[in-house]
Design a protein around this motif. Structure first.
Motif, mmCIF file in Angstrom:
data_model
loop_
_atom_site.group_PDB
_atom_site.id
_atom_site.type_symbol
_atom_site.label_atom_id
_atom_site.label_comp_id
_atom_site.label_asym_id
_atom_site.label_seq_id
_atom_site.Cartn_x
_atom_site.Cartn_y
_atom_site.Cartn_z
ATOM 1 N N UNK A 34 0.743 -1.218 -0.115
ATOM 2 C CA UNK A 34 -0.057 0.007 -0.053
ATOM 3 C C UNK A 34 0.705 1.212 0.107
ATOM 4 N N UNK A 35 2.279 1.300 0.578
ATOM 5 C CA UNK A 35 2.962 2.319 0.528
ATOM 6 C C UNK A 35 3.208 2.943 -1.163
ATOM 7 N N UNK A 36 3.227 4.137 -1.272
ATOM 8 C CA UNK A 36 3.364 4.549 -2.528
ATOM 9 C C UNK A 36 4.985 4.540 -2.683
ATOM 10 N N UNK A 37 5.470 4.546 -4.053
ATOM 11 C CA UNK A 37 6.721 4.562 -4.350
ATOM 12 C C UNK A 37 6.861 5.947 -4.728
ATOM 13 N N UNK A 38 8.101 6.763 -4.432
ATOM 14 C CA UNK A 38 8.078 7.785 -4.875
ATOM 15 C C UNK A 38 8.553 8.014 -6.273
ATOM 16 N N UNK A 39 8.418 9.451 -6.686
ATOM 17 C CA UNK A 39 8.654 9.515 -8.167
ATOM 18 C C UNK A 39 10.077 9.413 -8.298
ATOM 19 N N UNK A 40 11.024 9.823 -7.616
ATOM 20 C CA UNK A 40 12.466 9.772 -7.572
ATOM 21 C C UNK A 40 12.654 8.183 -7.581
ATOM 22 N N UNK A 41 12.188 7.331 -6.562
ATOM 23 C CA UNK A 41 12.650 6.098 -6.434
ATOM 24 C C UNK A 41 12.074 5.152 -7.874
ATOM 25 N N UNK A 42 10.876 5.609 -8.348
ATOM 26 C CA UNK A 42 10.461 4.941 -9.567
ATOM 27 C C UNK A 42 11.418 5.197 -10.600
#
Length: 156
Positions: A34-42
């Motif tokens: 459920x934790x969103x992946x940050x744009x930077x991490x993605x």
């Protein structure tokens, strides 16, 4: 500057990702689904998938090198792969440095066993080719130069 993509794949888990999905979906452990992946991490995860796919193609290509004819034939493909890896390095250089949260998200996307198998296969072929003097193929040795220069312990 050395091509960090090569050395990173060989030495650290940060810039490694699971390529088995291949569809751009972030890989997050079930507990954190459920934790969103940050744009930077993605962005790092996406580039890492490309790095792993390119490294797999490189390892597969090297595994088929068994004599001078196959070495000469493999050289253009290896040159293309190293050029694409260098382009990925340029993209990576434009990303902001990863913070601790980004590193954690990227590490969660790593399929360590798959990466270890890939690195092992690559190194076996690379060493075999080196022990056979590149099968006397100057085109192959030239194509592999960026990889050789990026290995840990090489001079800048």
């Amino acid at each position: 500057m050395k091509a960090i993509l090569f050395t990173t794949l060989l030495t650290t888990p940060l810039v490694q990702a699971d390529i088995s999905l291949g569809n751009g979906t972030p890989v997050v452990p079930a507990a954190d689904a459920a934790a969103p992946v940050s744009q930077n991490a993605q962005a790092y995860i996406d580039i890492n998938r490309e790095i792993i796919a390119l490294f797999k193609a490189l390892a597969d290509t090297l595994s088929g090198v068994t004599d001078q004819a196959s070495a000469d034939a493999a050289a253009p493909k290896i040159q293309e792969l190293t050029t694409r890896m260098e382009a990925l390095q340029s993209r990576t250089d434009t990303l902001p440095p990863p913070n601790a949260a980004t590193e954690q998200q990227v590490k969660a996307a790593v399929n360590v066993q798959e990466v270890q198998q890939l690195v092992s296969a690559f190194l076996q072929s690379f060493i075999r080719i080196g022990m056979n003097n590149g099968y006397n193929s100057q085109p192959l040795l030239d194509a592999l130069a960026p990889v050789m220069n990026a290995l840990p312990g090489q001079m800048e």
